[in-house]
Write an enzyme that holds these catalytic residues in place. Sequence first.
Site, PDB file in Angstrom:
ATOM      1  N   GLY A 179      81.361  42.822  51.107  1.00 55.77           N
ATOM      2  CA  GLY A 179      82.299  41.694  50.978  1.00 55.77           C
ATOM      3  C   GLY A 179      82.929  41.545  49.606  1.00 55.77           C
ATOM      4  O   GLY A 179      83.594  40.550  49.337  1.00 55.77           O
ATOM      5  N   ASP A 221      72.118  47.391  49.597  1.00 59.63           N
ATOM      6  CA  ASP A 221      72.725  48.610  50.122  1.00 59.63           C
ATOM      7  C   ASP A 221      72.753  48.511  51.647  1.00 59.63           C
ATOM      8  O   ASP A 221      71.696  48.444  52.275  1.00 59.63           O
ATOM      9  CB  ASP A 221      71.893  49.814  49.665  1.00 59.63           C
ATOM     10  CG  ASP A 221      72.476  51.133  50.141  1.00 59.63           C
ATOM     11  OD1 ASP A 221      73.401  51.114  50.977  1.00 59.63           O
ATOM     12  OD2 ASP A 221      72.009  52.176  49.667  1.00 59.63           O
ATOM     13  N   LYS A 235      84.864  44.137  56.930  1.00 57.73           N
ATOM     14  CA  LYS A 235      86.334  44.089  56.804  1.00 57.73           C
ATOM     15  C   LYS A 235      86.779  45.213  55.874  1.00 57.73           C
ATOM     16  O   LYS A 235      86.444  45.231  54.688  1.00 57.73           O
ATOM     17  CB  LYS A 235      86.758  42.726  56.257  1.00 57.73           C
ATOM     18  CG  LYS A 235      88.232  42.587  55.992  1.00 57.73           C
ATOM     19  CD  LYS A 235      88.581  41.130  55.750  1.00 57.73           C
ATOM     20  CE  LYS A 235      89.853  40.955  54.983  1.00 57.73           C
ATOM     21  NZ  LYS A 235      89.713  41.200  53.547  1.00 57.73           N
ATOM     22  N   HIS A 239      86.495  52.415  57.312  1.00 65.30           N
ATOM     23  CA  HIS A 239      87.475  53.522  57.185  1.00 65.30           C
ATOM     24  C   HIS A 239      87.149  54.451  56.009  1.00 65.30           C
ATOM     25  O   HIS A 239      87.674  55.538  55.915  1.00 65.30           O
ATOM     26  CB  HIS A 239      88.921  52.998  57.095  1.00 65.30           C
ATOM     27  CG  HIS A 239      89.199  52.158  55.895  1.00 65.30           C
ATOM     28  ND1 HIS A 239      90.237  51.263  55.835  1.00 65.30           N
ATOM     29  CD2 HIS A 239      88.576  52.050  54.711  1.00 65.30           C
ATOM     30  CE1 HIS A 239      90.250  50.660  54.666  1.00 65.30           C
ATOM     31  NE2 HIS A 239      89.233  51.120  53.968  1.00 65.30           N
TER      32      HIS A 239
END
Length: 334
Positions: A179, A221, A235, A239
């Site tokens: 985050g 982690d 979020k 990717h």
Amino acid sequence: MALKCSVELHIPTAIHNLGGAASLPDLVTALSLPQSKLPFLRRLMRLLVTSGIFVADSNAEVETYRLNPLSWLLVEGVEAEDHTYQKYFVTATVSRHYLEAGLSLADWFKKDLHAPLPSPFEELHGVPLVHETTKLLDEELDRIVNKGVAAHDNLAIGTILRECIDLFKGLRSLTDCGGGDGTTVRAILRAYPNIKCTVLDLPKVIENAPTHDLVNYVAGDMFHTISPAQAVMLKLVLHFWTDEDCVKILEQCRKAIPSREEGGKVIIIEIILGPSMGPIMYESQLLMDMLMMVITRGRQRDENDWREIFVKAGYSNYKIVKKIGTRGIIEVYP
Ligand SMILES: C[S@@+](CC[C@H](N)C(=O)[O-])C[C@H]1O[C@@H](n2cnc3c(N)ncnc32)[C@H](O)[C@@H]1O
């Protein structure tokens, strides 16, 4: 290159400071450029208008340039909740190191490299990007990349909160995994102050995060353990990782949330590749995939890719909640 030039010259900020519209002579003066550069500036602005970065008002007696929603994001010093200054995303993307990595792509294809496969960036420069060793390559690059990624990632949350009112409604607790400095969670708390929010990120990120009464910051982690909550959010995290790593992260998420009956879910905010939104959106998704290919070991994924990862990580079902521009929001259920 023209866009980089315009942000380095601070043209968007100058137009804003000149009241939202500026002629070429205004700009030359405001930017302290030599008068001899005026015809060159005209050529630069002509391209940027045609590329959709600025708007030209050619019906006026003197041609003037205005900002549009895109160049508004390149204005420095705007104090507004949903304004994220994108200069560093531009300068990082056209930095010498990114460009050299892109130019080395054909060489990278030809090499029979062993797993774990380094990205072209890592293969060429010897260190991965967005990593503690990146600054050994170039401190300034590391600085602008971190700032650029943060600005890029923070761009979406206002829209998500506006467009997906049910996503966080009724949630008791949320862990924002990866985050960052908590910008996303602070925006969620402004809309839903009753959600018990945790931000999990690496120690070096948490150490520099601003404190907040309602946010529980955890240095850790995500491959080892994720703070338990009714929902875990990822979020713009996955990717960056290979499919195998995504499965490992999602397995940890599954351990952190309750059953579906008890409201457990993972919220993923990422690009969902697909041509359904038209060729321009699809091309921009594919360009983001190329960027991932050149600078990371990760990739952008279509719905089938996502489904395969969810199944491997032991999830029973998922729902695409909404697609906003190039990005989508997926709820994944245990
Ligand atoms: C691209 S940023 C996304 C930030 C944030 N989710 C957002 O949307 O603004 C990826 C984040 O994952 C964090 N990260 C990377 N490896 C991690 C790990 N092993 N455990 C926890 N966080 C990690 C990085 O430090 C970074 O803050």
